[in-house]
Design a protein around this motif. Structure first.
Motif, short mmCIF file in Angstrom:
data_model
loop_
_atom_site.label_atom_id
_atom_site.label_comp_id
_atom_site.label_asym_id
_atom_site.label_seq_id
_atom_site.Cartn_x
_atom_site.Cartn_y
_atom_site.Cartn_z
N LEU A 48 -6.95 4.11 -2.93
CA LEU A 48 -7.94 3.98 -2.49
C LEU A 48 -8.78 2.60 -2.42
O LEU A 48 -9.22 2.34 -1.39
N ASP A 49 -9.24 2.30 -3.98
CA ASP A 49 -9.53 0.80 -3.50
C ASP A 49 -9.00 -0.18 -3.28
O ASP A 49 -9.25 -1.47 -2.60
N LEU A 50 -7.68 -0.42 -3.54
CA LEU A 50 -6.61 -1.09 -2.98
C LEU A 50 -6.78 -1.60 -1.41
O LEU A 50 -6.59 -2.13 -0.91
N GLY A 51 -6.76 0.19 -0.81
CA GLY A 51 -6.40 0.83 0.43
C GLY A 51 -8.13 -0.67 0.91
O GLY A 51 -7.75 -1.12 2.11
N VAL A 94 -9.72 -2.75 -0.02
CA VAL A 94 -9.71 -4.36 -0.16
C VAL A 94 -8.82 -4.18 0.82
O VAL A 94 -8.81 -6.47 1.43
N LEU A 95 -7.34 -3.49 0.97
CA LEU A 95 -6.34 -4.48 2.50
C LEU A 95 -7.28 -4.41 3.39
O LEU A 95 -6.63 -4.92 4.34
N VAL A 96 -8.09 -3.10 4.02
CA VAL A 96 -7.90 -3.33 5.04
C VAL A 96 -9.61 -4.37 5.09
O VAL A 96 -9.77 -5.23 6.13
N VAL A 97 -10.16 -5.17 4.53
CA VAL A 97 -11.20 -6.17 4.28
C VAL A 97 -10.17 -7.15 4.96
O VAL A 97 -10.53 -8.55 5.29
N THR A 98 -9.19 -7.33 3.79
CA THR A 98 -8.09 -8.65 3.62
C THR A 98 -8.18 -8.86 4.84
O THR A 98 -7.87 -9.99 5.77
N VAL A 99 -7.60 -7.88 5.66
CA VAL A 99 -6.18 -7.41 7.39
C VAL A 99 -7.74 -8.07 8.50
O VAL A 99 -7.52 -8.63 9.19
N ALA A 100 -9.16 -7.92 8.11
CA ALA A 100 -9.87 -7.44 8.93
C ALA A 100 -10.15 -9.23 9.00
O ALA A 100 -10.88 -10.33 9.89
N LEU A 101 -10.29 -9.64 7.95
CA LEU A 101 -10.70 -11.00 7.24
C LEU A 101 -9.84 -12.38 8.13
O LEU A 101 -9.89 -13.27 8.81
N ILE A 143 0.47 -1.61 -0.01
CA ILE A 143 0.31 0.41 -0.04
C ILE A 143 1.30 1.24 -0.73
O ILE A 143 -0.07 2.24 -0.24
N SER A 144 2.00 0.86 0.31
CA SER A 144 2.86 2.50 0.62
C SER A 144 4.01 2.70 -1.08
O SER A 144 3.46 4.03 -1.33
#
Length: 52
Positions: A28-31, A33-40, A22-23
């Motif tokens: 925004l859309d990749l962020g 997806v990554l938030v959902v992935t980390v939550a799961l 992400i850096s």
């Protein structure tokens, strides 16, 4: 005990990889997806570690 250590190490490496991703690609859309992935992943680690 070793199982928890390996879980924490794997989680840290995964989060570092996603942080690098992400850096380098700050979208925004990749962020999202990554938030959902980390939550799961965190939910899976929480439920898996609670059973043992």
């Amino acid at each position: 005990m070793l199982n928890r250590i390996m879980t924490i190490v794997a989680l840290v490496f995964f989060l570092v990889f996603l942080w690098i991703l992400i850096s380098h690609i700050p979208r925004l859309d990749l962020g999202g997806v990554l938030v959902v992935t980390v939550a799961l992943v965190l939910w899976d680690v929480y439920t898996s570690s609670r059973e043992s």
